[in-house]
Design a protein around this motif. Structure first.
Motif, mmCIF file in Angstrom:
data_model
loop_
_atom_site.group_PDB
_atom_site.id
_atom_site.type_symbol
_atom_site.label_atom_id
_atom_site.label_comp_id
_atom_site.label_asym_id
_atom_site.label_seq_id
_atom_site.Cartn_x
_atom_site.Cartn_y
_atom_site.Cartn_z
ATOM 1 N N ARG A 111 -1.923 -0.396 -13.077
ATOM 2 C CA ARG A 111 -1.550 -0.443 -11.652
ATOM 3 C C ARG A 111 -0.849 -1.772 -11.352
ATOM 4 O O ARG A 111 -1.183 -2.487 -10.401
ATOM 5 C CB ARG A 111 -2.755 -0.220 -10.741
ATOM 6 N N GLU A 112 0.152 -2.047 -12.195
ATOM 7 C CA GLU A 112 0.955 -3.252 -12.044
ATOM 8 C C GLU A 112 2.422 -2.922 -12.279
ATOM 9 O O GLU A 112 2.746 -1.894 -12.881
ATOM 10 C CB GLU A 112 0.523 -4.330 -13.038
ATOM 11 N N VAL A 113 3.300 -3.814 -11.813
ATOM 12 C CA VAL A 113 4.739 -3.681 -11.998
ATOM 13 C C VAL A 113 5.233 -4.939 -12.687
ATOM 14 O O VAL A 113 4.830 -6.053 -12.326
ATOM 15 C CB VAL A 113 5.474 -3.492 -10.652
ATOM 16 N N SER B 240 -7.648 0.657 -4.694
ATOM 17 C CA SER B 240 -8.565 -0.007 -3.770
ATOM 18 C C SER B 240 -9.113 0.996 -2.758
ATOM 19 O O SER B 240 -8.507 2.039 -2.486
ATOM 20 C CB SER B 240 -7.854 -1.144 -3.044
ATOM 21 N N GLU B 241 -10.250 0.657 -2.187
ATOM 22 C CA GLU B 241 -10.862 1.533 -1.179
ATOM 23 C C GLU B 241 -9.992 1.630 0.064
ATOM 24 O O GLU B 241 -9.879 2.702 0.675
ATOM 25 C CB GLU B 241 -12.256 1.013 -0.824
ATOM 26 N N LEU C 217 0.856 -1.178 0.000
ATOM 27 C CA LEU C 217 0.000 0.000 0.000
ATOM 28 C C LEU C 217 0.897 1.234 0.000
ATOM 29 O O LEU C 217 1.332 1.719 1.049
ATOM 30 C CB LEU C 217 -0.980 0.013 1.171
ATOM 31 N N PRO C 218 1.241 1.729 -1.191
ATOM 32 C CA PRO C 218 2.226 2.815 -1.345
ATOM 33 C C PRO C 218 1.668 4.163 -0.905
ATOM 34 O O PRO C 218 1.197 4.966 -1.700
ATOM 35 C CB PRO C 218 2.523 2.794 -2.849
ATOM 36 N N LEU C 219 1.726 4.424 0.390
ATOM 37 C CA LEU C 219 1.174 5.649 0.962
ATOM 38 C C LEU C 219 2.077 6.844 0.659
ATOM 39 O O LEU C 219 3.294 6.700 0.530
ATOM 40 C CB LEU C 219 1.013 5.480 2.472
ATOM 41 N N TRP D 243 0.478 -3.333 -8.147
ATOM 42 C CA TRP D 243 1.162 -2.169 -7.603
ATOM 43 C C TRP D 243 0.995 -2.060 -6.092
ATOM 44 O O TRP D 243 1.945 -1.796 -5.366
ATOM 45 C CB TRP D 243 0.653 -0.919 -8.311
ATOM 46 N N GLU D 244 -0.200 -2.284 -5.599
ATOM 47 C CA GLU D 244 -0.455 -2.095 -4.174
ATOM 48 C C GLU D 244 0.124 -3.218 -3.320
ATOM 49 O O GLU D 244 0.177 -3.103 -2.096
ATOM 50 C CB GLU D 244 -1.959 -1.946 -3.921
#
Length: 378
Positions: free
Chosen positions: A154-156, A336-337, A33-35, A171-172
């Motif tokens: 949203r992928e790596v 995501s939420e 979760l890249p905050l 990604w997340e």
């Protein structure tokens, strides 16, 4: 005693804000979760290569003009030193210590007959050796497949060394961390900082990671923030995260080509007219670039960029190339939420108390999240 960088434990469900201490240092996690970190999105290590509206390439950065200036200017400076300075020293010494001008002239020509060829072959050999090394390094670089961050999906995408099949990671779910290490060497106590990303293979569970050294902890976090900000549509171009000496014009390409040289010279003359630079600085700038072959290093950077782009396209796996194709906006993946909720909390805390370390804020947000279910049952 050698210095060992602590390793991230990506298999043990890390989360942003957690710190693991080791005898040699600390690993602090910034994701999954890249905050938002709140630090400037800056690629200090020049590890980011191509950036467009679909993806960002990380791990194979653009070439630097300074490397070519050293390759060309270093051997030429050696030649000038040996071939011209040494005879001049001999001339002055015999002029003062000998029988005046006749001895000085004789010494000058006697030394230059030897020093010229020593400088010529020494400098030429060194330049040839560095040029061969540069070409070998270019070939290696062009065969490396970069880690690609696709913000529309949203992928790596990773293609680890020794693999040809790409691995796609959400990604997340990507793990990101920074490291601080300290060790005692024969030169004393030394500190080392780094930034890394990693994941577990979805099918095999095998661990993969990619790490880079940086010269400070804020710089390591800023490198991650540059990627995070791109993936969250906060920055869109390489210039926003990696402008060499702020010498890129609005329409300039993002590498250090001839346009950077021209912009630097234009800015130098403007600062000279405004009194910000003196005549000594102006003269030194011109001497430095004459010694490093004027715009030739910038032209070599442009050639190297074109070469890398062509060769990278040839080595790119087909699945990765297809995955990199643009999607219609309706097909773009959405955050995501949970990610949106936690990001908003982090932003609110950063605004309320600016200047805190990002992982301290992350840990606080997660601690509040852990208490929420317990509070709702009371």
């Amino acid at each position: 005693m050698t210095q060992e960088t602590p390793k991230a434990d990506i298999a043990n469900a890390p989360r942003a804000g957690r710190s693991d201490k080791f005898p040699s240092g600390t690993v602090t996690y910034l994701s999954p979760l890249p905050l938002p970190t709140g630090l400037p999105p800056t690629d200090h290590g020049h590890a980011v290569g191509e950036v467009n509206e679909r993806y960002l390439d990380f791990g194979v950065g653009l070439p630097s003009v300074f490397g070519w200036q050293v390759t060309l200017g270093g051997p030429f400076g050696l030649f000038v030193m040996v071939a011209m300075v040494f005879p001049a020293i001999a001339f002055l010494m015999l002029y003062w210590l000998g029988n005046g001008l006749p001895d000085a002239i004789h010494a000058f020509w006697g030394v230059i007959e030897i020093s010229f060829w020593i400088g010529f072959w020494g400098g030429g050999g060194l330049m040839l050796w560095w040029l061969v090394a540069s070409v070998i390094e270019l070939k290696k670089k062009s065969q490396v497949i970069p880690t690609r961050f696709n913000r529309q999906r949203r992928e790596v995408c990773f293609v680890p060394n020794g693999h040809r099949e790409p691995i796609f990671v959400p990604w997340e779910e990507l793990v990101a961390w920074v490291t601080e290490a300290q060790g005692v060497t024969e030169y004393g106590v030394q500190r080392q900082y780094g930034f890394g990303v990693g994941f577990l293979h979805p099918q095999t569970g095998e661990k993969y990671s990619l790490e880079f050294q940086t010269y400070g902890l804020p710089q390591a976090i800023s490198n991650w923030e540059a990627i995070r900000a791109y993936m969250e549509y906060e920055v869109h171009t390489l210039k926003e995260i990696q402008d060499p000496l702020e010498l890129q014009g609005p329409d300039d390409p993002p590498w250090e080509g001839v346009h950077v040289f021209r912009n630097a010279r234009k800015r130098l003359h403007e600062e000279y007219r405004e009194g910000k630079r003196g005549v000594h600085y102006l003269t030194g700038w011109y001497l430095y670039h004459l010694m490093t072959f004027w715009t030739l290093p910038n032209r070599l950077v442009e050639w190297e960029v074109r070469k890398i782009k062509r060769m990278t396209r040839k080595t790119l796996p087909r699945d990765m190339a297809e995955w990199s194709e643009p999607l219609s906006e309706s097909e773009w993946a959405k955050p995501s939420e949970t990610f949106k909720r936690l990001s908003q909390k982090v932003l609110e805390k950063q605004k309320a108390r600016p200047g805190r370390l990002p992982y301290e804020v992350f840990a606080e947000v997660y601690a509040e999240e852990d208490r929420l279910p317990l509070a709702s049952t009371n």
